[in-house]
Design a protein around this motif. Structure first.
Motif, PDB file in Angstrom:
ATOM      1  N   ARG A 160      -9.139   3.159   6.062  1.00 50.36           N
ATOM      2  CA  ARG A 160      -9.698   1.849   6.352  1.00 50.36           C
ATOM      3  C   ARG A 160      -8.646   0.765   6.184  1.00 50.36           C
ATOM      4  O   ARG A 160      -8.608  -0.203   6.959  1.00 50.36           O
ATOM      5  CB  ARG A 160     -10.864   1.595   5.399  1.00 50.36           C
ATOM      6  CG  ARG A 160     -11.720   0.457   5.829  1.00 50.36           C
ATOM      7  CD  ARG A 160     -13.051   0.537   5.146  1.00 50.36           C
ATOM      8  NE  ARG A 160     -13.671  -0.756   5.018  1.00 50.36           N
ATOM      9  CZ  ARG A 160     -14.708  -1.001   4.235  1.00 50.36           C
ATOM     10  NH1 ARG A 160     -15.207  -0.039   3.495  1.00 50.36           N
ATOM     11  NH2 ARG A 160     -15.222  -2.196   4.179  1.00 50.36           N
ATOM     12  N   ILE A 161      -7.782   0.895   5.205  1.00 47.21           N
ATOM     13  CA  ILE A 161      -6.679  -0.048   5.039  1.00 47.21           C
ATOM     14  C   ILE A 161      -5.816  -0.045   6.295  1.00 47.21           C
ATOM     15  O   ILE A 161      -5.429  -1.088   6.812  1.00 47.21           O
ATOM     16  CB  ILE A 161      -5.824   0.314   3.812  1.00 47.21           C
ATOM     17  CG1 ILE A 161      -6.598   0.004   2.533  1.00 47.21           C
ATOM     18  CG2 ILE A 161      -4.487  -0.425   3.827  1.00 47.21           C
ATOM     19  CD1 ILE A 161      -5.916   0.466   1.269  1.00 47.21           C
ATOM     20  N   ARG A 162      -5.568   1.131   6.798  1.00 52.94           N
ATOM     21  CA  ARG A 162      -4.764   1.231   8.012  1.00 52.94           C
ATOM     22  C   ARG A 162      -5.451   0.497   9.155  1.00 52.94           C
ATOM     23  O   ARG A 162      -4.814  -0.266   9.886  1.00 52.94           O
ATOM     24  CB  ARG A 162      -4.555   2.708   8.366  1.00 52.94           C
ATOM     25  CG  ARG A 162      -3.526   2.924   9.427  1.00 52.94           C
ATOM     26  CD  ARG A 162      -3.072   4.363   9.489  1.00 52.94           C
ATOM     27  NE  ARG A 162      -4.060   5.246  10.073  1.00 52.94           N
ATOM     28  CZ  ARG A 162      -4.413   6.437   9.571  1.00 52.94           C
ATOM     29  NH1 ARG A 162      -3.852   6.858   8.455  1.00 52.94           N
ATOM     30  NH2 ARG A 162      -5.295   7.178  10.158  1.00 52.94           N
ATOM     31  N   LEU A 164      -7.705  -1.926   9.025  1.00 52.28           N
ATOM     32  CA  LEU A 164      -7.725  -3.370   8.815  1.00 52.28           C
ATOM     33  C   LEU A 164      -6.369  -3.988   9.126  1.00 52.28           C
ATOM     34  O   LEU A 164      -6.284  -5.118   9.602  1.00 52.28           O
ATOM     35  CB  LEU A 164      -8.108  -3.690   7.368  1.00 52.28           C
ATOM     36  CG  LEU A 164      -9.586  -3.547   7.009  1.00 52.28           C
ATOM     37  CD1 LEU A 164      -9.774  -3.641   5.506  1.00 52.28           C
ATOM     38  CD2 LEU A 164     -10.408  -4.609   7.716  1.00 52.28           C
ATOM     39  N   SER A 165      -5.310  -3.240   8.853  1.00 52.10           N
ATOM     40  CA  SER A 165      -3.972  -3.792   9.048  1.00 52.10           C
ATOM     41  C   SER A 165      -3.516  -3.732  10.490  1.00 52.10           C
ATOM     42  O   SER A 165      -2.686  -4.532  10.905  1.00 52.10           O
ATOM     43  CB  SER A 165      -2.947  -3.031   8.193  1.00 52.10           C
ATOM     44  OG  SER A 165      -3.301  -3.080   6.841  1.00 52.10           O
TER      45      SER A 165
END
Lengths: 249, 249
Positions: A160-162, A164-165
């Motif tokens: 999810r971090i990936r 969002l980024s």
DNA sequence: CGGGAGCTTGACTGTCATCAAGGTGGGTGG
DNA sequence: CCACCCACCTTGATGACAGTCAAGCTCCCG
């Protein structure tokens, strides 16, 4: 206009006395990390748990509360939300029966980093953390499964971090829909119905956007005949295409 | 102009033969999850590990490689990076001696979800996953500590999700700097020096922004006298103020 | 049947990514 | 040891994506 009909969700209420002693034992055996235990062992473990029933929308614990209890969803759905000081929320996870929540590790002065709130009526089992740690110490299979699940959640988090980024809103929402479809989807005339009351705001908080933007994207998906949706519900009509959108380029 | 001087980082090279058998035992005992083991137990465990030396910038494993090995950093730093198909990277974690990486759980068909690359010269211990699982089964204290650490990482991950969803770039970078300062900071005439080769790109990949934007923000911080920095290094001069910026409103 | 929560849609704005053109430090080879 | 060169950094101009504000609509619950 067009395809918004009344909510097709199964009636999410009336599990009032599902939390009976009999059912608890059966349900505990279905929890992933207790599956390797014998009936007798399960009975021992069961004694340590307490059952509670919550109505839809109730808060189970708040971000900042002292974290001394581990919980397991027996019936219904629970969402974990992190709040900023201004009150914006980020939806960290949507839980299903069998999922645990609240830190499995945590020393006496730890606090919860998120707020847990029921998304439907729900039945929740609770155990004191110290008791749970004892169980993990005694049965390494339990500790191992808990570790597996935590690692799995860490990997999801990082994905999810990936997203969002690097991904634009449209793709993030497409991905959220596919994920929810896989986890909560049920066959239905409308398509793959996500069995969960799910507002635009919830969706937005999962995708990291505003409810207005989520609404716009959903409208577009609806026009393109990828989904059907109404107030608090979504059904997926064309999962392959949504998948393609979430991963394309 | 002004405060950019030569790199004040400690020479990050020349650990060529640090990976000797003698040192390994000592280092293993310092790894958090082996601390409860006796010397004899440590010696047994040590046999299962293999040591390897890597030069700065080497790739240890790639996203998608079959995940059969668990590794521990003995010396140096390692970064975990997730790549999108277009080659953009997201920096998931910056590791220091004592940290493990590669899934601690993973069945035979799992693959790594990220790429591991050395940020400095480094010495890495490797163990087969099956062997490590045996150790965890045998010593519940080890399994427990691994679970603690994984849970801790999950919490960090979720905090980062919150930041990406709700904070503007400036605050995210301020937060990254403070975090790095806490983890890698060392007292130095310039201030709290982050002992790590750290490019604007690295910073950007941690904060979820572009290197151009990261550069702009760093320039501003430098003007405001909050940091000193140059090519591949950063020192914090005013941590309280950075903290305030990352949390304000 | 009335009120309110949830959804949609439009107009406007701001943050930040992108592209691009110079600087600059330091590692490398002569 | 010095000079060169490249990777890294800085800074500006431009534009797009998506957040915010706001108004109107609709479904649902009581």
């Amino acid at each position: 206009m067009s395809s918004k009909r009344k909510t097709p969700l199964e009636n999410p209420s009336l599990e009032g006395h599902h939390c009976t002693v009999d059912l608890r034992l059966e349900k505990l055996g279905m929890v992933p990390f207790f599956q390797a235990l014998s009936n007798e062992q399960l009975r021992q473990v069961n004694k340590k748990f307490t059952a509670n029933h919550y109505a839809r929308g109730e808060t189970i614990y708040r971000q900042g509360d002292s974290a001394t209890i581990l919980r397991v969803v027996v019936a219904g759905n629970v969402k974990l939300v992190a709040h900023t000081m201004e009150g914006e929320g980020v939806l960290l996870a949507m839980l299903q029966p069998g999922d645990f929540f609240g830190n499995p590790t945590a020393d006496s002065k730890d606090v919860y980093n998120e707020t847990a709130e029921t998304q439907t009526d729900a039945c929740i089992l609770s155990i004191r953390l110290s008791d749970f740690r004892e169980i993990m110490n005694g049965y390494s299979s339990v500790a191992m499964r808990v570790l597996d699940i935590t690692t799995e959640r860490l990997n999801e988090s990082r994905q999810r971090i990936r997203h969002l980024s690097t991904l634009p809103v449209t793709k993030r929402i497409a991905h959220v829909l596919v994920t929810l479809g896989n986890k909560f989807g049920e066959k239905h005339p409308h398509g793959l119905l996500i069995q969960l009351p799910l507002s635009r705001k919830d969706l937005a908080d999962m995708a990291g956007t505003s409810s207005a933007t989520a609404s716009r994207v959903m409208s577009r998906f609806q026009n393109d005949n990828l989904i059907t949706s109404g107030r608090q519900w979504v059904a997926i009509k064309n999962k392959p295409e949504l998948l393609r959108i979430s991963a394309e380029d």
